[in-house]
Design an enzyme around this catalytic site. Structure first.
Site, PDB file in Angstrom:
ATOM      1  CB  ILE A  46       1.524   3.922  -2.046  1.00 46.79           C
ATOM      2  CG1 ILE A  46       2.512   4.096  -0.884  1.00 46.79           C
ATOM      3  CG2 ILE A  46       1.034   5.272  -2.563  1.00 46.79           C
ATOM      4  CD1 ILE A  46       1.945   4.807   0.332  1.00 46.79           C
ATOM      5  CE  LYS A  47      -7.110   2.215  -2.487  1.00 53.57           C
ATOM      6  NZ  LYS A  47      -8.436   2.292  -1.795  1.00 53.57           N
TER       7      LYS A  47
END
Length: 370
Positions: free
Chosen positions: A138-139
């Protein structure tokens, strides 16, 4: 041996900075994996926006989801997760073979949450749970609000790609957040193996200063900043704090070169890939740059783990300082600009989905899904 495989042999992973449904359905991504040594990919709102506007690969899915009552962010994340789950499955053998070091894909939380720590944490945990894939990052942006979110998300056991880093100091803040999250897990008796990368943006430095410095300094600042950051990365990996975590089984948070397509038409199209070959790193590159490097790229030198590169980098940065460039101030400015740019891309993406939803269901206003 192909030039892309040579990068892997020296310890650098090549990830594709792109994902489209066409890449998946045509078999092109699978071919890049088998023929060009691509071992992961990253995505962002701009990539999805371009993919949805360029062709009709998403049209039927958008129409069906719209008729089912989906819209906006809800509809987008369903589409994105469908793509990224397929990509994650393609890379899963690499992930398993490398013990979680490689074989990752990335999905970004809404850029509109960049200043909201609590909402970022919630979104990250929920998105990762929905994917049900261990090799999905997840960025989260490495902004002031993002740093505490990164720590908490890592503590929650969710892998994180820290994005929008522009300096050594930004990288160190991200690395420390990662280590704090792992240290908290160890203190609670939890598994310390949680993946992470720290993404340093390169080419935007050179775009920002191009009109402010002599031609002799063009396309040199981004590489110098990367070399300076690489030294900090190597120092951290040899530090007692990290060695203690590594002894507990933790994975190192690899440094990732982002924004590595050449923006200056006067420079070689493989400039940043060739300049930043380095052990224990990742380079995520657009499709056009990947193909150019595979065709005519050359590894001219490898960043060393001694101090030689750092000395060179500081000499170059000093030249920019003499030209009036304050790298610390510019790093902060670039991060703000990057945050705003991602937010704009997100709004453009939402507008694109809304427009397509309306157009694709216009002729079937009363249609219901079976």
């Amino acid at each position: 041996m192909k030039i892309t495989q040579q990068l892997h042999e020296l310890g650098q992973s090549l990830w594709l900075d792109n994902i489209t449904r066409e890449l998946l359905t045509s078999g092109t991504l699978a071919r890049y994996i088998s023929e060009l040594s691509v071992t992961g990919l990253t995505s962002n709102p701009t990539i999805f926006d371009h993919a949805m506007q360029k062709g009709d690969f998403y049209d039927e899915a958008i129409r069906q989801k719209t008729l089912a009552g989906k819209s906006g962010e809800v509809l987008f994340f369903e589409l994105a997760l469908e793509d990224l789950i397929r990509a994650a499955d393609l890379f899963r053998p690499i992930y398993d073979a490398t013990g979680g070091v490689d074989g990752w894909v990335s999905l970004e939380v809404s850029p509109l949450l960049a200043e909201d720590t609590a909402a970022t944490i919630t979104a990250a945990v929920q998105l990762h749970a929905r994917a049900q894939r261990p090799n999905l990052f997840i960025k989260i942006p490495g902004t002031a609000a993002g740093i505490p979110a990164i720590e908490d998300v890592i503590f929650a056991g969710v892998p994180v790609n820290v994005t929008l880093l522009f300096s050594r100091e930004h990288y160190i803040a991200a690395a420390e957040a990662y280590m704090r999250g792992i240290e908290r897990r160890i203190a609670e008796g939890l598994d310390p193996v949680v993946g992470s990368v720290a993404s340093l943006f390169i080419s935007r430095w050179d775009v920002a200063v191009k009109d402010k410095v002599p031609d002799t300094l063009h396309n040199r600042l981004g590489i110098a900043i990367a070399m300076r950051t690489y030294e900090a990365y190597r120092d951290l990996l040899s530090s007692p704090r990290w060695q203690k975590l590594a002894a507990s089984g933790a994975l190192q948070q690899r440094l990732l070169w982002a924004s590595t397509s050449t923006k200056d038409p006067a420079a070689t199209d493989t400039l940043y890939v060739e300049a930043l070959a380095a052990p224990d790193t990742v380079n995520t590159i657009p499709e056009k740059t990947l193909l150019a490097f595979a065709e005519h790229g050359n590894i001219k030198h490898v960043l060393s783990t001694d101090k030689a590169n750092a000395v060179m980098a500081e000499a170059v940065i000093a030249e920019f300082t003499r030209e009036g460039i304050n790298d610390a101030a510019l790093a902060a400015e670039l991060q703000l600009e990057g945050t705003a740019s991602f937010a704009k891309s997100w709004r453009d993406l939402m507008a694109c989905i809304a427009s397509k939803s309306a157009a694709l269901t216009h002729n079937h206003p009363g249609e219901k899904l079976p």
